[in-house]
Motif scaffolding. Structure first.
Motif, short mmCIF file in Angstrom:
data_model
loop_
_atom_site.label_atom_id
_atom_site.label_comp_id
_atom_site.label_asym_id
_atom_site.label_seq_id
_atom_site.Cartn_x
_atom_site.Cartn_y
_atom_site.Cartn_z
N LEU A 145 -17.17 -50.39 33.17
CA LEU A 145 -16.92 -49.90 31.81
C LEU A 145 -15.73 -48.94 31.79
O LEU A 145 -14.89 -49.00 30.88
CB LEU A 145 -18.17 -49.21 31.28
N SER A 146 -15.64 -48.09 32.79
CA SER A 146 -14.49 -47.17 32.87
C SER A 146 -13.18 -47.94 33.00
O SER A 146 -12.17 -47.59 32.37
CB SER A 146 -14.66 -46.22 34.06
N THR B 137 -13.00 -40.41 25.91
CA THR B 137 -13.16 -41.77 26.46
C THR B 137 -12.28 -42.00 27.69
O THR B 137 -12.78 -42.30 28.77
CB THR B 137 -12.84 -42.83 25.39
N LEU B 138 -10.96 -41.86 27.52
CA LEU B 138 -10.05 -42.13 28.64
C LEU B 138 -10.24 -41.14 29.77
O LEU B 138 -10.34 -41.54 30.95
CB LEU B 138 -8.60 -42.11 28.15
N LEU B 139 -10.29 -39.85 29.45
CA LEU B 139 -10.44 -38.85 30.51
C LEU B 139 -11.75 -39.01 31.29
O LEU B 139 -11.72 -38.99 32.53
CB LEU B 139 -10.34 -37.44 29.91
N PRO B 140 -12.91 -39.20 30.62
CA PRO B 140 -14.14 -39.44 31.40
C PRO B 140 -14.04 -40.68 32.28
O PRO B 140 -14.56 -40.68 33.40
CB PRO B 140 -15.21 -39.61 30.31
N ILE C 191 -9.97 -47.84 30.43
CA ILE C 191 -8.61 -47.53 30.88
C ILE C 191 -7.64 -48.65 30.51
O ILE C 191 -6.51 -48.39 30.05
CB ILE C 191 -8.60 -47.29 32.40
N LEU C 192 -8.06 -49.89 30.65
CA LEU C 192 -7.19 -51.03 30.30
C LEU C 192 -6.88 -51.05 28.80
O LEU C 192 -5.75 -51.36 28.40
CB LEU C 192 -7.85 -52.34 30.73
N LEU C 193 -7.87 -50.71 27.97
CA LEU C 193 -7.64 -50.68 26.52
C LEU C 193 -6.61 -49.61 26.17
O LEU C 193 -5.71 -49.85 25.35
CB LEU C 193 -8.95 -50.42 25.79
N LEU D 204 -13.83 -42.51 37.86
CA LEU D 204 -13.28 -43.31 38.96
C LEU D 204 -12.86 -42.43 40.13
O LEU D 204 -13.09 -42.77 41.30
CB LEU D 204 -12.08 -44.12 38.47
N PHE D 205 -12.24 -41.27 39.83
CA PHE D 205 -11.75 -40.40 40.91
C PHE D 205 -12.85 -39.49 41.46
O PHE D 205 -12.84 -39.16 42.64
CB PHE D 205 -10.57 -39.55 40.42
#
Length: 738
Positions: free
Chosen positions: A22-23, A328-331, A27-29, A336-337
């Motif tokens: 989902l992450s 959304t993007l930051l979480p 990120i792709l969006l 991932l990291f």
């Protein structure tokens, strides 16, 4: 309801895998949105306009006159006044050389054919010509090319200036040209340096900046197409503010989430559980903060001036995407990291870490400050209030009645120099006439009013069959060209009206010229004549700005007050927060006025400067109080009000200070654009944010609320403290020092 302990349990592997997928999708969006929006950074000028009449209310007299000019002057044009200044007297031979040079230089695309003859001044040391440039052409490039070609072609001893409406428009375009490049570069570099210092990490600042930059790209994508289809108006000024606002806000929201995430990683072994807890703890303050800013910005829709009303939705779109990126993007990136994002200072999992660990026991700055407030709350809030009130007295020194068009651009200006030379040899208003739209049968009466005014040097009427397109008009009527007996040209009539042009004796952007327009409007009002032109446009802009300022500021205060009441479930706390923020704004503007007058020697300020400063400082300044007070309320529910205030300050001090530094740095970056309005906004907002961060939110608000105690939450249930907390408050009351 899921408890924090349950959330901290490690998630099964399939669920972690699903979260990772989902992450990746999220990120792709965002990458797709950034890929579409990124290329538009160099194309904003295609959908933006810096023409001042485009932002006036449709009902303004100058707007009505501007809309009618095409019926009399042909296509929509922007006049450039070419000024030739000579070291020696201009004889017939030199006049012909200047004419030939002008003919050769005005063959470019976008320059219309009907260039006026070269007119020599009475003293013989200067000449002028009027070059009509198509309004939808690349005015900046055409003016720069015209200046370069003429300076090469004229004889030695002759200097060329391009001034008039086209010259000043070219100056503005050149001033705004650094928005897509140097402004973004300076803002991002400043934020990156601050984030490096805050996190002492390389990867995490990149993650946070990527979040801000992606938010800006997608916001620009939406705004660009909205401007393309005419839904929104976009100017260089609005564009610059959008860039800075999105970067600053998205970074601030990201700082809040990252701080929560780092804390949770110390108490939670599983990164996804820690992220979920951090997201839950950050969601409400980020949403409340962004919602408050959006509500304040949308109050600008009440503005008569379109440059204000269009900024509201443009900036609100930016804040929406700043919030979305932070939530959304930051979480997704942090998920991932995980702990690697904080390298080399990775937060270590401590199974003995407790939620109720007292942050006041530490030796850090904010723990020490909280303990100081516990000892001397009343002395601290009274002292800071007095100092801020003294600084606010400087507000009376701010001259926000408007500035001449020639002073809008800082630094060197060919148009400004040309206007000065023009005023030395010709009537100061040459090239920027006063336009009067009047019924045909009242043409002579209106002309007589203009001729009788000391601010008007001469009057002409638009006449299509005249060689120059206009014919002089005196008290005896329209004058003929050619030998005696030649019939006078017939004035151009459109919808039963004619267009008179009055040449001002002073510069069109001077206070004296504005007074002339005011006097003419009063005298021509019985004829229902409309007065327009460059001077009238500036006058109508200032009138609309003052109206907007007086209307919108109180509305913003009421809207933000209601939002705070809903958020904090109280009345007294929101009222006090609003009052402290207004005091902070007054202090910032007061200090700014003294700096503008005594250090920079600015000629004044646009009436919109206090309005913009108020919108950004109150809406953004209240953000930090929201970050603080939502945490204070959370801590108060568990530890009592006074202990909750101190804990909230100690827990949020670092992140809010970092957020304040980031926002101040991003707004300070606006000062690299040499536009007076933006430089003034940059100083007011940057200084105001720092003042709010280090004084109001760190000292005044905590000390005042601590002194008041649980009554700060009146009339909510929290103001009626349980027995054990009343004992604590009573104990604290005995420690107060008047």
């Amino acid at each position: 309801m899921t408890t924090r302990a349950e959330l901290r349990q490690a998630h099964p592997r399939p669920r972690r895998l699903l979260r990772g997928i989902l992450s990746g999708v999220v990120i792709l969006l965002w990458l797709a949105g950034a890929a579409l929006g990124g290329p538009l950074f160099g194309k904003v000028d295609e959908v933006s306009s810096n023409e001042r009449t485009a932002y006036l209310p449709d009902s303004a007299p100058a707007t009505e006159v501007q809309n009618a000019l095409g019926d009399f002057l042909g296509s929509d044009t922007l006049p450039a006044v070419v000024v030739f200044e000579s070291d020696t007297a201009i004889d017939d031979d030199l006049q012909q050389q200047l004419t030939d040079a002008l003919d050769d230089a005005t063959g470019a695309e976008g320059v219309q054919k009907d260039v006026s003859p070269v007119l020599v001044s009475d003293d013989g040391l200067a000449a002028q010509a009027f070059v009509p440039i198509e309004a939808d052409a690349e005015v900046g490039d055409i003016a720069a090319g015209l200046s370069a070609d003429l300076n090469k072609a004229v004889p030695d001893g002759v200097t060329v200036y391009i001034t008039g409406p086209a010259g000043f428009t070219a100056d503005l375009i050149a001033g705004f040209s650094g928005i897509d490049g140097i402004l973004l570069l300076v803002a991002l570099l400043a934020v990156f340096v601050i984030l490096i210092i805050v996190y002492r990490s390389l990867l995490l600042p990149i993650v946070v900046l990527s979040t801000s930059l992606f938010a800006l790209c997608v916001a620009l994508l939406v705004v660009w197409w909205a401007a393309k289809f005419g839904i929104l108006l976009l100017s260089g000024q609005t564009q610059g503010i959008l860039f800075i606002l999105v970067i600053g806000a998205a970074t601030d929201y990201s700082l809040l989430l990252v701080a929560r995430f780092r804390d949770e990683l110390r108490a939670t072994d599983d990164k996804w559980a820690a992220l979920r807890l951090a997201w839950r703890g950050s969601f409400e303050p980020i949403l409340a903060s962004g919602g408050t800013v959006i509500a304040g910005l949308l109050c600008l829709l009440l503005s008569d001036l379109k440059s204000n009303s269009t900024l509201g939705p443009v900036a609100a779109i930016g804040i929406v995407f700043a919030m979305l990126a932070a939530l959304t993007l930051l979480p997704a990136l942090l998920g991932l990291f995980g702990r690697a994002a904080f390298w080399p200072r990775r937060p270590r999992f401590d199974p003995h870490h407790a939620d109720d660990e007292n942050p006041l026991d530490g030796s850090g700055l904010w723990a020490r400050l909280a303990r100081l407030i516990r000892r001397r709350p009343r002395l601290i809030w009274i002292t800071t209030t007095v100092v801020l009130a003294i600084a606010a007295l400087g507000v009376t020194q701010l001259d926000a009645s408007g500035v001449p068009q020639s002073d809008l651009v800082l630094g060197a200006s060919e148009a400004r120099d040309g206007q000065q030379v023009l005023g030395e040899h010709f009537p100061g208003g040459s090239g920027s006439p006063v336009y009067v739209l009047v019924d045909e049968e009242q043409m002579q009466d209106a002309a007589d009013v203009l001729l009788a005014d000391e601010g008007i040097d001469g009057v002409s009427v638009t006449a299509s069959d005249s060689p120059s397109g206009t014919a002089p008009i005196t008290s005896d009527g329209v004058q003929a060209f050619g030998p005696p007996g030649t019939p006078a040209p017939e004035p151009t009539v459109a919808d039963g009206r004619v267009l008179l042009q009055g040449t001002l004796t002073v510069a069109a952007d001077s206070a004296a010229a504005e007074q002339t327009v005011i006097d003419l409007r009063a005298e021509l009002d019985p004829m229902k004549a409309l007065v327009g032109g460059v001077t009238a446009t500036s006058l109508d802009t200032n009138i609309a700005s003052i109206h907007d300022r007086n209307l919108i500021i109180p509305v913003i205060l009421v809207v933000i007050l209601l939002i705070l009441m809903l958020l904090l479930r109280a009345i007294l706390a929101p009222v006090l927060l609003i009052l402290t923020t207004v005091l902070s704004f007054g202090s910032a503007v007061g200090v700014a006025a003294l700096v503008f007058n005594g250090v920079f020697d600015f000629p004044g300020a646009d009436p919109a400067v206090p309005l913009y400063g108020f919108v950004f400082l109150v809406a953004l300044g209240i953000d930090y109080n929201i970050f603080l007070m939502t945490r204070v309320r959370e801590e108060s529910q568990r530890h009592g009000t006074r202990e909750g205030i101190l804990r909230g300050l100690a827990l949020t001090g670092g992140v809010i200070t970092s957020a304040g530094l980031v926002l101040a740095a991003t707004f300070a970056a606006l000062s690299v654009i040499p536009i007076l309005f933006l430089v003034q906004i940059a100083f007011i907002v940057s200084f105001g944010v720092l003042l709010d961060t280090f004084v109001v939110r760190s000292l005044l608000v905590p000390a005042l609320t601590y002194d008041i105690g649980r009554r700060i939450w009146w009339p909510s249930k929290l103001s009626r403290t349980p027995q054990q907390d009343r004992a604590l408050d009573a104990h604290d009351d005995t420690a107060q020092t008047p």
